[in-house]
Design a protein around this motif. Structure first.
Motif, short mmCIF file in Angstrom:
data_model
loop_
_atom_site.label_atom_id
_atom_site.label_comp_id
_atom_site.label_asym_id
_atom_site.label_seq_id
_atom_site.Cartn_x
_atom_site.Cartn_y
_atom_site.Cartn_z
N TYR A 1 -27.87 44.48 33.18
CA TYR A 1 -27.19 43.45 33.66
C TYR A 1 -28.04 42.31 34.53
CZ TYR A 1 -24.13 40.78 36.55
OH TYR A 1 -23.31 39.73 37.20
N GLN A 2 -27.93 40.85 34.19
CA GLN A 2 -28.66 40.32 34.95
C GLN A 2 -27.98 38.79 35.26
OE1 GLN A 2 -32.58 39.50 33.52
NE2 GLN A 2 -33.24 38.14 35.31
N TYR A 3 -27.89 38.56 36.60
CA TYR A 3 -27.28 37.27 36.99
C TYR A 3 -28.24 36.33 37.63
CZ TYR A 3 -24.63 34.23 39.89
OH TYR A 3 -23.79 33.09 40.29
N PHE A 4 -28.26 34.90 36.91
CA PHE A 4 -29.42 34.03 37.10
C PHE A 4 -28.95 32.96 38.10
CE2 PHE A 4 -29.75 35.87 33.12
CZ PHE A 4 -31.06 35.99 32.80
N GLU A 5 -27.49 32.70 38.29
CA GLU A 5 -27.19 31.26 38.87
C GLU A 5 -27.18 31.23 40.43
OE1 GLU A 5 -23.84 29.53 36.74
OE2 GLU A 5 -22.94 28.96 38.63
N PHE A 6 -28.63 30.91 40.69
CA PHE A 6 -28.71 30.76 42.21
C PHE A 6 -30.00 29.72 42.10
CE2 PHE A 6 -30.84 31.06 46.12
CZ PHE A 6 -29.82 30.98 47.21
N PRO A 7 -29.89 28.55 42.97
CA PRO A 7 -28.95 28.10 43.86
C PRO A 7 -27.85 27.50 43.18
CG PRO A 7 -30.83 26.48 43.87
CD PRO A 7 -31.35 27.77 43.08
N ALA A 8 -26.70 27.90 43.70
CA ALA A 8 -25.39 27.47 43.18
C ALA A 8 -24.21 27.78 43.97
CB ALA A 8 -25.06 28.28 41.72
N VAL A 9 -22.90 27.07 43.42
CA VAL A 9 -21.66 27.35 44.31
C VAL A 9 -21.57 29.02 44.48
CG1 VAL A 9 -20.27 27.63 42.01
CG2 VAL A 9 -19.27 27.05 44.18
N HIS A 10 -21.03 29.34 45.59
CA HIS A 10 -20.85 30.46 46.13
C HIS A 10 -22.17 31.43 46.53
CE1 HIS A 10 -16.74 30.34 45.25
NE2 HIS A 10 -16.97 30.35 44.17
N ARG A 11 -23.28 30.79 46.52
CA ARG A 11 -24.70 31.16 46.77
C ARG A 11 -24.80 32.89 46.70
NH1 ARG A 11 -27.58 28.37 49.68
NH2 ARG A 11 -28.31 30.19 50.88
N VAL A 12 -24.61 33.46 45.51
CA VAL A 12 -24.77 34.84 44.93
C VAL A 12 -26.25 34.64 44.76
CG1 VAL A 12 -24.15 36.68 43.60
CG2 VAL A 12 -22.29 35.23 44.62
N ARG A 13 -27.08 35.74 45.18
CA ARG A 13 -28.42 35.36 44.81
C ARG A 13 -28.64 36.19 43.35
NH1 ARG A 13 -31.66 33.79 49.17
NH2 ARG A 13 -33.26 33.68 47.32
N ARG A 14 -29.72 35.86 42.69
CA ARG A 14 -29.97 36.56 41.34
C ARG A 14 -30.38 37.88 41.53
NH1 ARG A 14 -33.53 31.85 38.14
NH2 ARG A 14 -32.75 30.04 39.08
N HIS A 15 -29.86 38.62 40.57
CA HIS A 15 -29.78 40.14 40.71
C HIS A 15 -29.94 40.53 39.20
CE1 HIS A 15 -25.62 39.64 41.42
NE2 HIS A 15 -25.50 40.89 40.78
N TYR A 16 -30.81 41.88 39.04
CA TYR A 16 -30.39 42.56 37.87
C TYR A 16 -30.40 43.91 38.20
CZ TYR A 16 -35.71 43.28 38.46
OH TYR A 16 -36.73 43.73 38.89
N GLY A 17 -29.99 44.86 37.08
CA GLY A 17 -29.63 46.15 37.42
C GLY A 17 -29.38 47.03 36.46
N VAL A 18 -29.10 48.45 36.48
CA VAL A 18 -28.65 49.31 35.26
C VAL A 18 -27.60 49.95 36.03
CG1 VAL A 18 -30.53 51.00 36.19
CG2 VAL A 18 -29.38 51.04 33.96
N CYS A 19 -26.76 50.10 35.13
CA CYS A 19 -25.42 50.93 35.38
C CYS A 19 -25.22 52.24 34.57
CB CYS A 19 -24.08 50.18 35.14
SG CYS A 19 -24.46 48.25 35.84
N ASP A 20 -24.75 53.29 34.88
CA ASP A 20 -24.55 54.39 34.07
C ASP A 20 -23.20 54.98 34.31
OD1 ASP A 20 -24.46 55.93 36.41
OD2 ASP A 20 -26.20 57.16 35.79
N GLY A 21 -22.18 54.17 34.56
CA GLY A 21 -20.91 54.82 35.02
C GLY A 21 -20.74 55.43 36.32
N ARG A 22 -21.69 56.10 37.01
CA ARG A 22 -21.62 56.73 38.23
C ARG A 22 -22.43 55.79 39.13
NH1 ARG A 22 -22.56 62.67 40.65
NH2 ARG A 22 -22.66 62.03 42.90
N TYR A 23 -23.83 55.59 38.63
CA TYR A 23 -24.81 54.96 39.59
C TYR A 23 -25.09 53.67 39.19
CZ TYR A 23 -25.82 59.91 40.88
OH TYR A 23 -25.72 61.14 41.49
N LYS A 24 -25.54 52.65 40.24
CA LYS A 24 -26.14 51.40 39.82
C LYS A 24 -27.31 51.30 40.80
CE LYS A 24 -21.57 49.53 39.34
NZ LYS A 24 -20.62 48.58 39.93
#
Length: 524
Positions: free
Chosen positions: A431-454
């Protein structure tokens, strides 16, 4: 279908045969006969539809009988994870079967490169009619490509009286409620504009229930006098959470404005619409002003106003889906039409005190996916494999018997729909989110998910924080286990998996706009 030939092989053979006949200019009757054996595809796509607002997913706040009907007659996917929880980028992922960093559309406000390969173009080549009605949200500097017909909202589009862009005609003006209008357009195309001798793929895409959640005339007073249950984390303090969580701007308490809360009426209503609107909202607004709530009481009032309006929008979506399903039944199309229901991402209904999406956390990471395929999908079945809208393009091509390009990064869901997941099906998703700076000020982040852990990295150098989530130990996702020594092995495993996935999906060393990333720790 010959003995020993499975359905997918048969469909590919039929698809190739139909395309070949057309290319060679051979008997049109034979091509049409072959094409009729391929399934029609109806893709129902909403904007910001939270899975926890669908009763088939166990919603505690409302009922969605027509969406539930699809679940009873098809397959419900419980772990459908988006790759970038924001509207336009996820639509680009669906079109291309590629991650945002490769399809070039990674944040809202960009223009989608319509010249690139998309699944509607490939379906056209395979002999399908293609159409899209409703929300497009991929920019309008160039006309949409790959569609024999389109009539789309301009940008976000309004809830009432929408101007739209129609293929061959340009801008057209409609009067009425947008959810109803989009359905009218879908039904009109199905009934009068398509070639009945060809299979079709229709993208039937709603604006609802996107902010600012304006209900239709039928449901302006639905839930009046009812108290909707609050989520346990409505008043979450964010103690111990990453700094990115503490600096966001998407809370019900502080971020919602008078337009969101219907303390101001929409400006584009007709006199008749405005009269109905004021009759519904003004008595409630006057009672609010007199009560003048403060503190938590004010937040509770805002939550009730928000959630009721959101669910009122959902009620119209569900009703209109019912209209379309009824037509499929009446026309005889239902038997050979695959219906897929989904949303561009999930949404917060007060969890963590939030609305909106963007995060890797459950309510925005998970999106609904329900697929009905008569004669193939076991009615009432539930799938718990990790799937994604990244897989939709590949699935639609596979269903049509068309080849899936190697450049696409997802996998066809057809084996899962047939009830047999491949042994090498994915166990994790990037997963990766790129939209900063922008509305709602959610910082950029990436990650991995396996159904239990992130494992999550807020990767901008001025933040550079890691988070480890254990959904089994903490389903509310309000604790960070990253520095807990008990999770050392899990942390190391996920760091290695994160690097593997980034290499596999071809993540470049910098964001597409050149944004630097803080380095990852060496865990080898």
């Amino acid at each position: 279908m010959t003995r020993g030939m499975n359905r997918r092989t048969f469909l590919r053979t039929v698809g190739a045969g139909a395309a070949g006949l057309a290319a060679c200019g051979l008997a049109a009757r034979g091509a049409r006969a072959a094409a009729r054996k391929r399934p029609n595809i109806l893709f129902v796509y909403c904007d910001d539809h939270a899975y926890q607002s669908i009763s088939a997913y166990g919603s505690k706040v409302n009922q969605t009988p027509h969406i539930d009907r699809l679940a009873k007659e098809g397959m419900l996917f419980k772990e459908c994870y988006v790759t970038n929880s924001i509207c336009g980028p996820m639509r680009a992922v669906v079109q291309t079967g590629k991650y945002s960093h490769l399809n070039g559309f990674y944040r809202n406000g960009q223009q989608f490169d319509v010249d690139q390969q998309t699944f509607p173009k490939l379906l056209q080549r395979a002999g399908y009619q293609t159409a899209i009605v409703g929300k497009y949200h991929l920019g309008h500097k160039k006309d949409p490509q790959g569609f024999d017909h389109y009539e789309i909202l301009i940008g976000q589009g309004p809830y009432y009286n929408p101007p739209m862009i129609k293929k061959g005609e340009g801008r057209v003006q409609h009067t009425g409620y947008t959810t109803d209008i989009v359905t009218d357009l879908a039904l009109d195309w199905l009934k009068t504009k398509r070639d009945p001798d060809k299979p079709f793929m229709l993208m039937y895409q709603h604006k609802a229930p996107h902010r600012n959640w304006q209900p239709g005339p039928k449901y302006l007073t639905k839930y009046d006098g009812v108290t909707i249950p609050e989520p346990d984390s409505l008043f979450e303090s964010y103690e111990g959470r990453p700094s990115a969580v503490k600096t966001q701007d998407m809370t019900i308490a502080k971020t919602m404005n008078d337009n969101d809360l219907k303390l101001k009426a929409p400006k584009n209503l007709t006199p008749e619409q405005r009269k109905a609107w004021d009759a519904a909202y003004e008595p409630k607004n006057e009672a609010f002003r007199k009560a003048d709530p403060k503190g938590k009481d004010l937040i509770r009032w805002k939550y009730q106003r928000y959630i009721k309006d959101y669910l009122r929008c959902i009620a119209s979506v569900d009703d209109n889906l019912g209209r379309v399903l009824a037509y499929l039944d009446e026309s005889g199309l239902a038997e050979n039409t695959i219906v897929a229901y989904s949303s561009d991402q999930g949404f917060y209904l007060g969890e963590h005190g939030w609305f909106d999406k963007r995060w890797i956390y459950e309510q925005s990471l998970r999106t609904p996916l329900i697929v009905r395929w008569p004669g193939v999908v076991k009615p009432g079945s539930v799938n718990t494999d990790i799937v994604s809208p990244l897989d939709f393009a590949e699935t639609f091509l596979d269903l049509a018997g068309a080849p899936v390009p190697d450049a696409m990064q997802g996998r066809s869901l057809v084996p899962l729909l047939e009830g047999a997941a491949p042994k090498d099906w994915r166990k994790t998703l990037y997963y990766q989110y790129f939209e900063f700076p922008a509305v709602h000020r959610v910082r950029r982040h990436y990650g991995v998910c396996d159904g239990r852990y992130k494992l999550v990295h807020f990767y901008e150098p001025d933040v550079n924080e890691w988070e480890l989530i254990d959904l089994r130990a903490n389903p509310g996702e309000n604790r960070n286990f990253y520095d807990d020594p008990k999770y050392a092995d899990v942390r190391k495993r996920l760091h290695l998996e994160l690097k593997r996935l980034q290499h596999m999906v071809k993540v470049p060393p910098k964001d597409p706009d050149g944004k630097e990333r803080a380095p990852q720790p060496d865990v080898t």
